[in-house]
Design a protein around this motif. Structure first.
Motif, PDB file in Angstrom:
ATOM      1  N   LEU A   1     -10.683  -5.569  15.498  1.00 19.03           N
ATOM      2  CA  LEU A   1     -11.397  -5.241  14.265  1.00 19.03           C
ATOM      3  C   LEU A   1     -11.010  -6.121  13.086  1.00 19.03           C
ATOM      4  CD1 LEU A   1     -13.305  -3.322  12.717  1.00 19.03           C
ATOM      5  CD2 LEU A   1     -11.341  -1.790  12.389  1.00 19.03           C
ATOM      6  N   LEU A   2      -9.726  -6.350  12.879  1.00 20.69           N
ATOM      7  CA  LEU A   2      -9.259  -6.997  11.653  1.00 20.69           C
ATOM      8  C   LEU A   2      -9.853  -8.379  11.392  1.00 20.69           C
ATOM      9  CD1 LEU A   2      -5.492  -5.933  11.531  1.00 20.69           C
ATOM     10  CD2 LEU A   2      -7.429  -4.986  10.260  1.00 20.69           C
TER      11      LEU A   2
ATOM     12  N   ILE B   1      -0.031  -2.997   7.321  1.00 15.85           N
ATOM     13  CA  ILE B   1      -0.907  -1.945   7.843  1.00 15.85           C
ATOM     14  C   ILE B   1      -0.138  -1.154   8.897  1.00 15.85           C
ATOM     15  CG2 ILE B   1      -2.959  -1.466   9.247  1.00 15.85           C
ATOM     16  CD1 ILE B   1      -4.245  -3.949   7.950  1.00 15.85           C
ATOM     17  N   VAL B   2      -0.183   0.162   8.786  1.00 16.49           N
ATOM     18  CA  VAL B   2       0.396   1.040   9.813  1.00 16.49           C
ATOM     19  C   VAL B   2      -0.691   2.051  10.190  1.00 16.49           C
ATOM     20  CG1 VAL B   2       2.247   2.591  10.468  1.00 16.49           C
ATOM     21  CG2 VAL B   2       2.692   0.773   8.807  1.00 16.49           C
ATOM     22  N   THR B   3      -1.219   1.923  11.386  1.00 17.96           N
ATOM     23  CA  THR B   3      -2.342   2.727  11.836  1.00 17.96           C
ATOM     24  C   THR B   3      -2.043   3.360  13.181  1.00 17.96           C
ATOM     25  OG1 THR B   3      -4.690   2.616  12.487  1.00 17.96           O
ATOM     26  CG2 THR B   3      -3.381   0.644  12.832  1.00 17.96           C
ATOM     27  N   ASN B   4      -2.719   4.455  13.483  1.00 22.73           N
ATOM     28  CA  ASN B   4      -2.628   5.038  14.818  1.00 22.73           C
ATOM     29  C   ASN B   4      -3.700   4.484  15.748  1.00 22.73           C
ATOM     30  OD1 ASN B   4      -0.390   6.561  14.270  1.00 22.73           O
ATOM     31  ND2 ASN B   4      -1.353   8.551  14.587  1.00 22.73           N
ATOM     32  N   LYS B   5      -4.523   3.590  15.240  1.00 25.88           N
ATOM     33  CA  LYS B   5      -5.547   2.951  16.073  1.00 25.88           C
ATOM     34  C   LYS B   5      -4.844   2.112  17.150  1.00 25.88           C
ATOM     35  CE  LYS B   5      -9.999   0.823  14.885  1.00 25.88           C
ATOM     36  NZ  LYS B   5     -10.650   2.067  14.431  1.00 25.88           N
ATOM     37  N   PRO B   6      -5.315   2.151  18.392  1.00 29.02           N
ATOM     38  CA  PRO B   6      -4.681   1.338  19.437  1.00 29.02           C
ATOM     39  C   PRO B   6      -4.690  -0.147  19.077  1.00 29.02           C
ATOM     40  CG  PRO B   6      -6.195   2.931  20.412  1.00 29.02           C
ATOM     41  CD  PRO B   6      -6.413   2.985  18.932  1.00 29.02           C
ATOM     42  N   GLU B   7      -3.673  -0.855  19.504  1.00 26.36           N
ATOM     43  CA  GLU B   7      -3.537  -2.267  19.143  1.00 26.36           C
ATOM     44  C   GLU B   7      -4.728  -3.096  19.602  1.00 26.36           C
ATOM     45  OE1 GLU B   7      -0.243  -5.882  19.509  1.00 26.36           O
ATOM     46  OE2 GLU B   7       0.122  -3.939  20.452  1.00 26.36           O
ATOM     47  N   LEU B   8      -5.265  -2.795  20.768  1.00 26.92           N
ATOM     48  CA  LEU B   8      -6.416  -3.532  21.269  1.00 26.92           C
ATOM     49  C   LEU B   8      -7.579  -3.479  20.293  1.00 26.92           C
ATOM     50  CD1 LEU B   8      -7.838  -5.048  23.625  1.00 26.92           C
ATOM     51  CD2 LEU B   8      -8.542  -2.790  24.479  1.00 26.92           C
ATOM     52  N   LEU B   9      -7.845  -2.289  19.756  1.00 31.96           N
ATOM     53  CA  LEU B   9      -8.953  -2.125  18.817  1.00 31.96           C
ATOM     54  C   LEU B   9      -8.602  -2.678  17.440  1.00 31.96           C
ATOM     55  CD1 LEU B   9     -10.122   1.468  19.808  1.00 31.96           C
ATOM     56  CD2 LEU B   9     -11.160  -0.720  20.455  1.00 31.96           C
ATOM     57  N   THR B  10      -7.360  -2.496  17.024  1.00 36.00           N
ATOM     58  CA  THR B  10      -6.939  -3.004  15.715  1.00 36.00           C
ATOM     59  C   THR B  10      -7.082  -4.522  15.651  1.00 36.00           C
ATOM     60  OG1 THR B  10      -5.362  -1.181  15.498  1.00 36.00           O
ATOM     61  CG2 THR B  10      -5.051  -3.078  14.048  1.00 36.00           C
ATOM     62  N   THR B  11      -6.565  -5.196  16.664  1.00 30.61           N
ATOM     63  CA  THR B  11      -6.615  -6.657  16.660  1.00 30.61           C
ATOM     64  C   THR B  11      -8.035  -7.183  16.839  1.00 30.61           C
ATOM     65  OG1 THR B  11      -6.073  -6.690  19.025  1.00 30.61           O
ATOM     66  CG2 THR B  11      -4.250  -6.924  17.474  1.00 30.61           C
TER      67      THR B  11
END
Length: 238
Positions: A129-130, A117-127
């Protein structure tokens, strides 16, 4: 052989919002929370969904354009902080994988194609959410918008993901729903696939973005890769 035009494909890199996950309902809920707080008219799903890939700034512009016009101003900063705080606390109430994503990921696994996954979502939110989505748990390489000093459309996040997978960039496919995704993929030397089912507005001109392929459902990617829906090799692209 998993291939495009007889060239081996060893990895598929995906954008997150608007490509793997339909996050627009929860992003829109955060926007409308602020609208209620500031006595602004709420924004319809029809209006905010095509803008969801543009992140908090793009969404806030729908209701608070004047305040957001000064990007580094105190008002814009405060609005963004409030938006992200509400979204963080309510991140997976209505978010769901797009139909076919689970089957797509399983087929890629069976075909021994690596996934990241390569996203522009900030890491705090990505981790945050997943973990809500079991089908995404096996994806170990995740590059967020602030993992590196640059983000898409810069190609480096894609190249970093490929390096983490141990796969050459020219053996990778990048799938995303925004112009910056296609630009990043092209500049990284990857085959680009536009997720036409994602967050694309009427003002966008995706036909000018230069994607190599366009899919209208996640599972259409398997045909491009010459993989059937059970992960077995199938006939070449028609």
């Amino acid at each position: 052989m998993n291939a495009i035009d007889n060239k081996p494909v060893k990895a598929v890199l995906f954008d997150l919002d608007g490509t793997l996950l339909d996050t627009a309902p929860d992003l829109g809920a955060a926007l409308n929370y602020l609208c209620r707080q500031y006595q602004q008219p709420e924004i319809s799903a029809e209006t905010y969904t095509p803008i969801a890939s543009h992140g908090s700034r793009g969404l806030l512009n729908l209701a608070f354009a004047e305040q957001m016009a000064v990007a580094d101003g105190a008002q814009a900063k405060h609005l963004r902080e409030q938006f992200l705080s509400y979204y963080n606390d309510n991140i997976a109430h209505a978010t769901q994988p797009f139909k076919g994503v689970a089957e797509l990921l399983q087929a890629l696994k069976e075909a021994t194609v690596e996934v990241a996954i390569v996203t522009n979502k900030p890491e705090l939110l990505t981790t945050r959410l997943l973990p809500y989505f079991r089908d995404l748990h096996a994806i170990s390489v995740v590059v967020s918008g602030d993992t590196l000093d640059v983000s898409k459309p810069h190609p480096e996040p894609l190249l970093h993901a490929a390096q983490q997978l141990g796969v050459a960039a020219d053996c990778c496919v990048y799938v995303g729903d925004a112009e910056r995704d296609i630009e990043a993929g092209r500049n990284a030397g990857m085959v680009t696939v536009l997720a036409g089912y994602g967050y694309i507005s009427d003002q966008d001109q995706p036909q000018r973005w230069g994607a190599d392929y366009t899919i209208e459902t996640p599972l259409e990617l398997l045909k491009i890769l010459s993989i059937d829906d059970l992960g077995r090799d199938s006939s070449a692209i028609e």
